[in-house]
Scaffold this active site. Structure first.
Site, PDB file in Angstrom:
ATOM      1  N   TRP A 101       0.815  -1.220   0.000  1.00 47.27           N
ATOM      2  CA  TRP A 101       0.000   0.000   0.000  1.00 47.27           C
ATOM      3  C   TRP A 101       0.841   1.259   0.000  1.00 47.27           C
ATOM      4  O   TRP A 101       0.542   2.220  -0.717  1.00 47.27           O
ATOM      5  CB  TRP A 101      -0.999  -0.014   1.160  1.00 47.27           C
ATOM      6  N   ASP A 170      -1.320   6.487   6.595  1.00 44.87           N
ATOM      7  CA  ASP A 170      -2.449   5.687   6.139  1.00 44.87           C
ATOM      8  C   ASP A 170      -2.779   4.716   7.277  1.00 44.87           C
ATOM      9  O   ASP A 170      -2.005   3.819   7.583  1.00 44.87           O
ATOM     10  CB  ASP A 170      -2.045   4.926   4.865  1.00 44.87           C
ATOM     11  N   LYS A 194     -12.253  -1.506   6.733  1.00 39.86           N
ATOM     12  CA  LYS A 194     -11.535  -2.515   7.515  1.00 39.86           C
ATOM     13  C   LYS A 194     -11.982  -2.484   8.989  1.00 39.86           C
ATOM     14  O   LYS A 194     -12.360  -3.495   9.547  1.00 39.86           O
ATOM     15  CB  LYS A 194     -10.019  -2.266   7.468  1.00 39.86           C
TER      16      LYS A 194
HETATM   17  N1  PLP Z   1      -4.334   1.426   2.389  1.00 44.78           N
HETATM   18  C1  PLP Z   1      -4.453   0.278   3.075  1.00 44.78           C
HETATM   19  C2  PLP Z   1      -3.606   0.093   4.295  1.00 44.78           C
HETATM   20  C3  PLP Z   1      -5.349  -0.707   2.665  1.00 44.78           C
HETATM   21  O1  PLP Z   1      -5.472  -1.850   3.354  1.00 44.78           O
HETATM   22  C4  PLP Z   1      -6.135  -0.488   1.520  1.00 44.78           C
HETATM   23  C5  PLP Z   1      -7.100  -1.493   1.037  1.00 44.78           C
HETATM   24  O2  PLP Z   1      -7.130  -2.622   1.426  1.00 44.78           O
HETATM   25  C6  PLP Z   1      -5.961   0.715   0.816  1.00 44.78           C
HETATM   26  C7  PLP Z   1      -5.067   1.650   1.281  1.00 44.78           C
HETATM   27  C8  PLP Z   1      -6.767   0.995  -0.413  1.00 44.78           C
HETATM   28  O3  PLP Z   1      -8.091   1.192  -0.050  1.00 44.78           O
HETATM   29  P1  PLP Z   1      -9.286   1.225  -1.118  1.00 44.78           P
HETATM   30  O4  PLP Z   1      -9.484  -0.145  -1.611  1.00 44.78           O
HETATM   31  O5  PLP Z   1     -10.433   1.768  -0.302  1.00 44.78           O
HETATM   32  O6  PLP Z   1      -8.870   2.176  -2.192  1.00 44.78           O
END
Ligand code: PLP
Length: 337
Positions: A101, A170, A194
């Site tokens: 991520w 994040d 989540k």
């Molecule tokens: N950041 C983290 C830590 C994630 O776990 C996720 C998705 O699983 C994301 C970003 C991306 O999120 P989205 O699918 O809502 O764009």
């Protein structure tokens, strides 16, 4: 059995039961939250209530704004460089890449400015190198990291406090599961799906003085100044997802707040790590012990590379025991979250 016993700590079914009860008649309005105008007084109460409860849960200082947006975690790690790169003339940002991520976030930022990877490039995300080895740029507009890498299971146990530039995190997969000092951050974002509700809403907590420097190419719905100025209502927000998130905040407060969530997260994750660590190499978690996630635990079965047949059997038997969705990401395979 120990895992099933621990699962009693995961009792958000109370929130779903309340949502079900209110589904077609929200607080005697005669309509569902889905039918409420986002500018109605009933929805305004939901929005304000959610913000106030989040402020209580995280003890958010007054000089921080809270907004609820669409676009998910990906939307926000795309919006952040568009809003913050111009904070310094360098148009450069530092990225701590500890998993997929943060790697994706760094790639996105590189479209708009200069990205400095503070750690050596690697595909093996199993540890967090000692901060004394990080190559930080004091002229960076901000330092970005992912507090919990959901795929690789790398979780920061401490806030990286030493940097002199705004710290951006994040927290999509560990928000409200550990006590944090918000004043140490420039901005925090988290997709709701989540830990705090259903897909559709992403929360952003941002220090006031960082707002107002969006690049001209920033789409208006991602411009923090516009969204803060309109109290998240520049356009139609994900109303039902905000409502569910608000119910989750109330539920967490009733359970005893973030401290209680942290206690449960430690108990639940320890139950799994204990089994892994006492299995004489039957279960293998590739992560350094200092950065093991309390939220999602990747592991292989049979050996460090994993025995496909045993892993298939494990998933099947887990499902029979009502432990579902344990199959991990294709990059790491097995994972418990
Ligand atoms: N950041 C983290 C830590 C994630 O776990 C996720 C998705 O699983 C994301 C970003 C991306 O999120 P989205 O699918 O809502 O764009």
């Amino acid at each position: 059995d120990r895992l099933i016993e621990r699962s009693k700590y995961y009792c958000k079914s109370e929130v779903l039961a309340q949502a079900q009860k209110e589904m077609v008649n929200y607080k005697s309005t005669g309509v569902s939250v889905m039918e409420l105008s986002h500018r109605s007084s009933d929805f305004t109460k939901i929005l304000t209530g959610a913000e106030n409860n989040l402020r209580k849960l995280l003890n958010i200082p007054n000089n921080y704004k809270v907004i609820f947006l669409q676009g998910g975690g990906t939307g926000q790690f795309s919006a952040l460089p568009l809003n913050l790169l111009a904070l310094k003339p360098s148009m450069s940002a530092d990225y701590v890449v500890t998993g997929s991520w943060s790697a994706k976030a760094a790639q996105e930022a590189a479209k708009y400015g200069k990205v400095n990877l503070v750690l050596p490039k690697t595909k093996k995300y199993t540890d967090i190198p000692d901060p004394s080895t990080w190559t930080l740029n004091p002229e960076a507009s901000y330092l970005y990291y992912c507090a919990n890498e959901t795929i690789h299971g790398v979780e920061f146990q401490h806030i990286p406090e030493f940097c002199g530039v705004p710290l951006i995190a994040d927290m999509s997969s560990n928000i409200l599961t550990r006590d944090i000092d918000v004043s140490k951050f420039g901005a925090i974002f988290a997709g709701a799906q989540k830990n705090i509700g259903c897909a559709g809403v992403t929360l952003v907590i941002i220090r006031e003085d960082l707002i107002g420097k969006a690049l001209p190419i920033c789409p208006i719905i991602f411009d923090f100044q516009v969204q803060v100025g309109n109290n998240s209502l520049y356009n139609t927000p994900p109303t039902y997802s905000i409502y569910i998130m608000g119910l989750v905040f109330e539920w967490i407060l009733e359970q005893g707040g973030v401290a209680k969530m942290e206690e449960w997260a430690i108990k639940k994750s320890s139950a799994v790590y204990d089994v892994i660590d006492s299995s004489n190499g039957f279960y293998v978690c590739p992560l350094d012990k200092g950065c093991r996630s309390r939220m999602n635990i990747p592991f292989r079965i049979g050996s460090a590379q994993g025995d496909e047949a045993l892993e298939k059997k494990f998933i099947q038997e887990a499902e029979n025991a009502k432990l579902i969705s344990l199959k991990g990401h294709r990059n790491v395979k097995r994972s418990v979250s």
